[in-house]
Design a protein around this motif. Structure first.
Motif, PDB file in Angstrom:
ATOM      1  N   LEU A  43       0.736  -1.428  -0.126  1.00 50.93           N
ATOM      2  CA  LEU A  43       0.303   0.313   0.222  1.00 50.93           C
ATOM      3  C   LEU A  43       0.761   1.537   0.116  1.00 50.93           C
ATOM      4  CD1 LEU A  43      -1.597  -2.086   2.739  1.00 50.93           C
ATOM      5  CD2 LEU A  43      -2.800  -0.903   1.649  1.00 50.93           C
ATOM      6  N   VAL A  44       0.575   2.230  -0.747  1.00 56.23           N
ATOM      7  CA  VAL A  44       1.429   3.327  -0.899  1.00 56.23           C
ATOM      8  C   VAL A  44       0.312   4.528  -0.811  1.00 56.23           C
ATOM      9  CG1 VAL A  44       2.860   4.845  -2.544  1.00 56.23           C
ATOM     10  CG2 VAL A  44       3.037   2.572  -2.428  1.00 56.23           C
ATOM     11  N   TYR A  45       0.816   5.677   0.719  1.00 58.55           N
ATOM     12  CA  TYR A  45       0.102   6.601   0.499  1.00 58.55           C
ATOM     13  C   TYR A  45       0.697   7.818   0.862  1.00 58.55           C
ATOM     14  CZ  TYR A  45      -3.165   2.810   3.887  1.00 58.55           C
ATOM     15  OH  TYR A  45      -3.264   2.341   4.071  1.00 58.55           O
ATOM     16  N   CYS A  46      -0.266   8.835   0.077  1.00 63.05           N
ATOM     17  CA  CYS A  46       0.446   9.881   0.809  1.00 63.05           C
ATOM     18  C   CYS A  46       0.330  10.876   1.544  1.00 63.05           C
ATOM     19  CB  CYS A  46       0.006  10.996  -0.186  1.00 63.05           C
ATOM     20  SG  CYS A  46       0.681  12.793  -0.532  1.00 63.05           S
ATOM     21  N   PRO A 164      -3.740  10.988   5.870  1.00 63.39           N
ATOM     22  CA  PRO A 164      -2.871   9.992   4.986  1.00 63.39           C
ATOM     23  C   PRO A 164      -4.166   9.918   3.742  1.00 63.39           C
ATOM     24  CG  PRO A 164      -3.021   8.972   6.174  1.00 63.39           C
ATOM     25  CD  PRO A 164      -4.213  10.600   6.813  1.00 63.39           C
ATOM     26  N   VAL A 165      -3.069  10.284   2.652  1.00 61.03           N
ATOM     27  CA  VAL A 165      -4.132   9.417   1.122  1.00 61.03           C
ATOM     28  C   VAL A 165      -3.548   8.300   0.529  1.00 61.03           C
ATOM     29  CG1 VAL A 165      -5.060   9.804  -1.142  1.00 61.03           C
ATOM     30  CG2 VAL A 165      -5.290  12.032   0.361  1.00 61.03           C
ATOM     31  N   LEU A 166      -4.578   7.080   0.543  1.00 63.22           N
ATOM     32  CA  LEU A 166      -4.363   6.061   0.098  1.00 63.22           C
ATOM     33  C   LEU A 166      -4.358   6.255  -1.109  1.00 63.22           C
ATOM     34  CD1 LEU A 166      -3.239   3.009   0.162  1.00 63.22           C
ATOM     35  CD2 LEU A 166      -5.370   2.456  -0.208  1.00 63.22           C
ATOM     36  N   ARG A 184     -11.428  -0.419  -0.628  1.00 65.87           N
ATOM     37  CA  ARG A 184     -11.862   0.476  -0.820  1.00 65.87           C
ATOM     38  C   ARG A 184     -11.316   1.285  -1.267  1.00 65.87           C
ATOM     39  NH1 ARG A 184     -11.831  -0.219   5.277  1.00 65.87           N
ATOM     40  NH2 ARG A 184     -13.556   0.060   6.018  1.00 65.87           N
ATOM     41  N   PHE A 185     -12.825   1.308  -2.527  1.00 64.56           N
ATOM     42  CA  PHE A 185     -12.532   2.696  -3.704  1.00 64.56           C
ATOM     43  C   PHE A 185     -13.090   4.050  -3.316  1.00 64.56           C
ATOM     44  CE2 PHE A 185     -14.185  -1.083  -6.003  1.00 64.56           C
ATOM     45  CZ  PHE A 185     -13.289  -1.517  -6.767  1.00 64.56           C
ATOM     46  N   ASP A 186     -13.399   4.620  -2.253  1.00 66.05           N
ATOM     47  CA  ASP A 186     -13.223   5.565  -1.388  1.00 66.05           C
ATOM     48  C   ASP A 186     -13.359   5.488  -0.149  1.00 66.05           C
ATOM     49  OD1 ASP A 186     -14.195   7.984  -0.480  1.00 66.05           O
ATOM     50  OD2 ASP A 186     -15.846   8.322  -1.790  1.00 66.05           O
ATOM     51  N   GLN A 187     -12.176   5.683   0.538  1.00 63.49           N
ATOM     52  CA  GLN A 187     -11.484   5.774   1.904  1.00 63.49           C
ATOM     53  C   GLN A 187     -12.601   5.472   2.915  1.00 63.49           C
ATOM     54  OE1 GLN A 187      -8.808   4.276   2.973  1.00 63.49           O
ATOM     55  NE2 GLN A 187      -9.314   2.914   0.850  1.00 63.49           N
ATOM     56  N   ARG A 188     -14.165   6.941   2.861  1.00 64.37           N
ATOM     57  CA  ARG A 188     -15.017   7.195   3.663  1.00 64.37           C
ATOM     58  C   ARG A 188     -16.235   6.068   2.936  1.00 64.37           C
ATOM     59  NH1 ARG A 188     -16.430  12.674   0.532  1.00 64.37           N
ATOM     60  NH2 ARG A 188     -16.252  10.929  -1.580  1.00 64.37           N
ATOM     61  N   ARG A 189     -15.789   5.136   2.516  1.00 66.18           N
ATOM     62  CA  ARG A 189     -17.296   4.111   1.856  1.00 66.18           C
ATOM     63  C   ARG A 189     -16.633   2.755   2.802  1.00 66.18           C
ATOM     64  NH1 ARG A 189     -19.546   5.751  -3.903  1.00 66.18           N
ATOM     65  NH2 ARG A 189     -19.481   7.942  -2.852  1.00 66.18           N
ATOM     66  N   LYS A 190     -17.311   2.088   2.488  1.00 62.77           N
ATOM     67  CA  LYS A 190     -17.096   0.440   2.611  1.00 62.77           C
ATOM     68  C   LYS A 190     -16.071  -0.069   2.395  1.00 62.77           C
ATOM     69  CE  LYS A 190     -21.034  -2.107   0.233  1.00 62.77           C
ATOM     70  NZ  LYS A 190     -21.664  -2.969   0.896  1.00 62.77           N
ATOM     71  N   ALA A 301      -8.632  12.488  -4.451  1.00 67.94           N
ATOM     72  CA  ALA A 301      -8.296  11.367  -3.755  1.00 67.94           C
ATOM     73  C   ALA A 301      -8.634   9.993  -4.100  1.00 67.94           C
ATOM     74  CB  ALA A 301      -8.131  11.278  -2.000  1.00 67.94           C
ATOM     75  N   ALA A 302      -9.805   9.757  -4.355  1.00 70.06           N
ATOM     76  CA  ALA A 302     -10.892   9.089  -4.309  1.00 70.06           C
ATOM     77  C   ALA A 302     -10.226   8.584  -5.957  1.00 70.06           C
ATOM     78  CB  ALA A 302     -11.906   8.315  -3.986  1.00 70.06           C
ATOM     79  N   ALA A 303     -10.533   9.239  -6.334  1.00 71.18           N
ATOM     80  CA  ALA A 303     -10.131   9.282  -8.329  1.00 71.18           C
ATOM     81  C   ALA A 303      -8.511   8.843  -8.685  1.00 71.18           C
ATOM     82  CB  ALA A 303     -10.476  10.222  -8.603  1.00 71.18           C
ATOM     83  N   ASP A 304      -8.056   9.545  -7.978  1.00 67.62           N
ATOM     84  CA  ASP A 304      -6.728   8.313  -7.953  1.00 67.62           C
ATOM     85  C   ASP A 304      -6.228   7.603  -7.701  1.00 67.62           C
ATOM     86  OD1 ASP A 304      -6.217  11.294  -9.349  1.00 67.62           O
ATOM     87  OD2 ASP A 304      -4.941  12.145  -7.465  1.00 67.62           O
ATOM     88  N   PHE A 305      -6.964   6.492  -6.756  1.00 66.06           N
ATOM     89  CA  PHE A 305      -6.837   4.955  -6.534  1.00 66.06           C
ATOM     90  C   PHE A 305      -6.300   4.189  -7.249  1.00 66.06           C
ATOM     91  CE2 PHE A 305      -8.494   1.128  -4.885  1.00 66.06           C
ATOM     92  CZ  PHE A 305      -7.240   1.557  -3.652  1.00 66.06           C
ATOM     93  N   CYS A 306      -5.780   3.748  -6.833  1.00 65.08           N
ATOM     94  CA  CYS A 306      -6.483   1.850  -7.925  1.00 65.08           C
ATOM     95  C   CYS A 306      -5.683   0.846  -6.934  1.00 65.08           C
ATOM     96  CB  CYS A 306      -4.404   2.118  -9.362  1.00 65.08           C
ATOM     97  SG  CYS A 306      -5.527   3.410 -10.453  1.00 65.08           S
TER      98      CYS A 306
END
Length: 315
Positions: A43-46, A164-166, A184-190, A301-306
């Motif tokens: 996992l890589v975070y900013c 931090p952002v995943l 999680r595709f969005d860290q605020r969701r399940k 941030a969510a849109a940048d996640f892969c």
């Protein structure tokens, strides 16, 4: 004002590095072979470390002989990495709770962990009942796990002002036919469970199924002709692009190659553009269900996640 400035700086950092990271993840040779059969989750975070945004990499590794956790951070110029390695051998009970420090360009970084009660499923990454806390300048700059109160009590440090952002998750999974992961595709969701299943042997034409939370969203027939492709599906009203390349499953020797799956959230279209679209566009799907979506509130941030899933077939 400083907080909002930090958020803008973080968004700029993510945007300027997203394409570079995606290319690097795909092009990098995998650090495992079928002989070692080492499952890994990276996992890589900013994260904001002492007022400097850095890439923080968490690497969970597990094989028949060892289990380890690596924490690393990049230098400001991006040319060097500072790493803290933690061996979590199952016969050393004491190693499941501990503390380590390492220096990152003059800043002391502390890593606290407690995995004594950690629950695992298929992979090397714990699912519940644990924490890993990274501390710098008396701030918990990154906190993993659900034992958050215990982590703050032990570190005696305040939470960071900038979350931090995943950035991405990369996982190596070994199985015969069914490969599973959670994300999680969005860290605020399940959290969602993703399962990739395939049938590549036998008298019938090869097929592949990709399901999320028990619902088959991608069903590819005649896989020998469609071993590479992409499809956009809807997950909790959020568009997610799914890309796959399973050439080595079909045309390589068993265990010599992997299937690659990429799951990337995309910015939701307006309601008028999405209405009437099905699960998967032009691809063969196993269901005719239709989805409708409202306007997106997904963050940058969510849109940048892969999510990168490397699926290795074994006997």
């Amino acid at each position: 004002m400083a907080y909002h400035h930090s958020l803008r700086s973080q968004s700029s950092f993510l945007s300027s590095n997203s394409e570079v990271f995606a290319e690097r993840v795909i092009e990098e040779p995998l650090p495992v072979t079928t002989k070692t059969a080492q499952s890994t989750v990276q996992l890589v975070y900013c994260a904001n470390i002492a007022s400097i945004y850095r890439n923080v990499t968490i690497l969970w590794c597990k094989n028949l002989m060892n289990y380890s956790l690596n924490v690393s951070m990049n230098s400001t110029d991006g040319d060097h990495q500072y790493t803290c390695k933690i061996d979590l051998k199952p016969w050393h009970f004491w190693s499941k709770k501990g503390y380590k420090s390492f220096d990152v360009e003059g800043t002391q970084v502390d890593v606290y962990w407690d995995l004594r009660s950690a629950k695992f499923k298929n992979g090397p990454e714990p699912t519940t009942d644990y924490y890993v806390a990274i501390v710098a300048d008396e701030e918990v700059v990154l906190l993993l796990g659900d034992y958050k109160k215990k982590a703050y009590k032990r570190t005696k440090c305040r939470p960071t002002l900038v979350e931090p952002v995943l950035f991405y998750k990369k996982e190596n999974v070994y199985a015969k036919k069914s490969f599973s992961t959670r994300t999680r595709f969005d860290q605020r969701r399940k959290e969602h469970e993703i399962i990739v299943e395939s049938s590549t042997t036998g008298p019938k034409d090869p097929e592949m199924w990709i399901s999320i939370d028990g619902i088959v969203l991608v069903h590819i027939r005649n896989l020998q002709w469609k071993f590479r492709g992409n499809q956009t599906v809807m997950v909790d009203k959020q568009p997610v692009q799914v890309l796959w390349n399973v050439h080595d499953w079909l045309f390589g020797s068993l265990g010599a190659g992997h299937g690659l799956f990429i799951f990337k959230p995309v910015a939701a279209e307006s309601e008028s553009d999405v209405e009437g679209s099905g699960h998967g566009g032009d691809s063969d799907t196993s269901t005719g269900s239709r989805y409708y979506s409202t306007k997106s509130t997904t963050s940058i941030a969510a849109a940048d996640f892969c999510l990168f899933l490397y699926a290795w077939k074994i006997e």
